[in-house]
Design a protein around this motif. Structure first.
Motif, PDB file in Angstrom:
ATOM      1  N   UNK A   1       1.033  -1.116   0.143  1.00  0.00           N
ATOM      2  CA  UNK A   1      -0.152  -0.066  -0.058  1.00  0.00           C
ATOM      3  C   UNK A   1       1.198   1.216  -0.469  1.00  0.00           C
ATOM      4  N   UNK A   2       0.145   2.144  -0.797  1.00  0.00           N
ATOM      5  CA  UNK A   2       0.631   3.388  -0.877  1.00  0.00           C
ATOM      6  C   UNK A   2      -0.185   3.989  -1.040  1.00  0.00           C
ATOM      7  N   UNK A   3       0.119   5.305   0.422  1.00  0.00           N
ATOM      8  CA  UNK A   3      -1.301   5.872   1.246  1.00  0.00           C
ATOM      9  C   UNK A   3      -0.533   7.160   0.801  1.00  0.00           C
ATOM     10  N   UNK A   4      -0.647   8.529   1.364  1.00  0.00           N
ATOM     11  CA  UNK A   4      -1.027  10.260   1.553  1.00  0.00           C
ATOM     12  C   UNK A   4      -1.042   9.663   3.106  1.00  0.00           C
TER      13      UNK A   4
ATOM     14  N   UNK B   1       3.433  -3.726   8.046  1.00  0.00           N
ATOM     15  CA  UNK B   1       4.769  -3.382   6.787  1.00  0.00           C
ATOM     16  C   UNK B   1       4.545  -2.953   6.059  1.00  0.00           C
ATOM     17  N   UNK B   2       3.261  -3.753   5.514  1.00  0.00           N
ATOM     18  CA  UNK B   2       3.159  -3.539   3.979  1.00  0.00           C
ATOM     19  C   UNK B   2       2.901  -1.756   3.867  1.00  0.00           C
ATOM     20  N   UNK B   3       2.805  -0.876   4.473  1.00  0.00           N
ATOM     21  CA  UNK B   3       2.228   0.426   4.168  1.00  0.00           C
ATOM     22  C   UNK B   3       3.015   1.681   4.073  1.00  0.00           C
ATOM     23  N   UNK B   4       3.331   1.278   2.845  1.00  0.00           N
ATOM     24  CA  UNK B   4       4.426   3.108   2.981  1.00  0.00           C
ATOM     25  C   UNK B   4       3.276   4.654   3.177  1.00  0.00           C
ATOM     26  N   UNK B   5       3.858   5.910   3.501  1.00  0.00           N
ATOM     27  CA  UNK B   5       3.652   7.185   3.050  1.00  0.00           C
ATOM     28  C   UNK B   5       4.619   7.730   1.877  1.00  0.00           C
TER      29      UNK B   5
END
Length: 387
Positions: free
Chosen positions: A315-318, A329-333
């Motif tokens: 995931x790539x989230x604002x 830990x699969x989320x990046x910002x």
């Protein structure tokens, strides 16, 4: 937490605090369903699917003739009542008053994105023997300007009009009720088993969409509105395609800005963008994806973010989205102030190992985001409030 709620329920039953003797169902009226499929609608459908329907009866209010999940909810035994639009507040309030009066509800559960509109509470305040739950699902109103002003004016009235106060995240609760105000975070649980990665489903769904197995697929689910910022996503995807021409973008949902974004894609001649509309196969579509990108201007705790993590996606989230969305830990910002090119370069173009995707599903469930747990916790809250 599950053990705690189960034990508490057993104790309450033994001392007569849970109305089990006459098998009378707790009647709950939820406000309200929208015609566009969103987080509130998904949460309510998942919840009624999972909760013990021998003990609870859910009914729903909508201003639409065809609200999201209408057929699915009625199949589960719910009644869905149409009320007049807010354009005529007196007609709206009268419709709601009659529904509550005729339904003899124990609890009214009101789901809100802001406190700007307090008409439902003006009605529920007339029913002194009925309990009212309010539930915050966002961190900003859908419309700015005077809506924000009304929100701040009405917050205290909204809080004082309810017996119980919930939020999908800490930040959503603070937005709705204020800081240092008592409320409870109720997790946006999902049916995690539906999102457990299946290689065959991925293959079938890609074939249906005419997407090669070797392609890199970016996905997004949400109504087409300013908040969701899909135009920015299309711009970022255009940069992703320059890095990997064999890339596809799946845009799932409907809304007022859909045609405008479709026109933009056409004018810019951006290939491999698929507008899929409202779908009932979101879990399978997520299996066909490789990454999930969400450039929203604001979010409380988006259910689709939980779903995407359960599907094992990167995931790539604002960074304007609640940080509580990150469960694993699969989320990046990324920062919306960054260039489209820089955001695109931060997106890892890779296929995730099948077993890794399955492990991520287990991790989401272990974080307490399975709807079975949420349903047990809310049933306890309903019963405890009525004792």
């Amino acid at each position: 937490m599950t053990v705690y709620y189960t034990k508490m329920r057993e104790i309450l039953c033994k001392i007569g605090m849970v109305n089990k003797m006459n098998n009378k169902k707790i009647k709950v009226l939820h406000l309200e369903l929208d015609e566009h499929l969103g987080g509130i609608e998904s949460f309510l459908y998942n919840l009624y699917n999972a909760i013990d329907r021998e003990k609870v009866q859910f009914d729903f209010v909508s201003r639409s003739d065809n609200p999201a999940y209408k057929s699915e909810l009625t199949e589960l035994g719910a009644n869905i009542f149409k009320v007049y639009s807010f354009k005529n507040p007196f007609k709206y309030m009268n419709d709601l008053k009659q529904i509550i009066k005729n339904g003899e509800y124990d609890i009214i559960h009101i789901h809100k994105n802001s406190a700007a509109n307090i008409l439902p509470f003006c009605v529920t305040n007339k029913f002194k023997n009925m309990k009212v739950f309010v539930h915050s699902h966002n961190t900003k109103p859908s419309v700015n300007g005077c809506t924000s002003v009304l929100h701040n004016i009405n917050k205290k009235f909204l809080y004082d009009s309810a017996n119980k106060h919930f939020a999908c995240s800490q930040v959503a609760g603070e937005w709705m009720y204020g800081k240092n105000i008592k409320f409870r975070v109720l997790r946006n649980g999902i049916i995690t088993s539906k999102y457990r990665f299946n290689k065959e489903k991925r293959k079938i769904k890609r074939q249906e969409l005419n997407i090669p197995n070797s392609a890199f697929v970016v996905g997004n689910v949400g109504r087409f509105a300013e908040q969701k910022n899909q135009k920015r996503l299309v711009e970022v995807f255009d940069e992703v395609k320059k890095l990997n021409p064999n890339s596809y973008l799946l845009l799932i949902g409907d809304g007022n800005l859909k045609e405008k974004i479709q026109l933009y894609v056409k004018e810019k001649n951006i290939e491999n963008v698929k507008f899929l509309g409202v779908r009932n196969d979101i879990p399978d579509l997520m299996m066909a994806m490789d990454v999930f990108v969400m450039p929203s201007l604001y979010e409380g705790l988006p259910i689709v973010g939980v779903e995407a993590q359960a599907a094992g996606l990167n995931l790539y989230l604002s960074n304007t989205i609640s940080k509580e969305t990150q469960l694993i830990d699969s989320v990046k910002w990324f920062d919306l102030n960054e260039s489209n090119k820089r955001i695109a370069e931060s997106i890892k173009i890779e296929m995730i190992d099948d077993e890794e995707r399955k492990c991520r599903n287990d991790d989401v469930k272990n974080h307490g985001y399975d709807i079975e747990q949420t349903a047990k916790e809310l049933l306890y809250e309903y019963e405890e409030c009525l004792r």
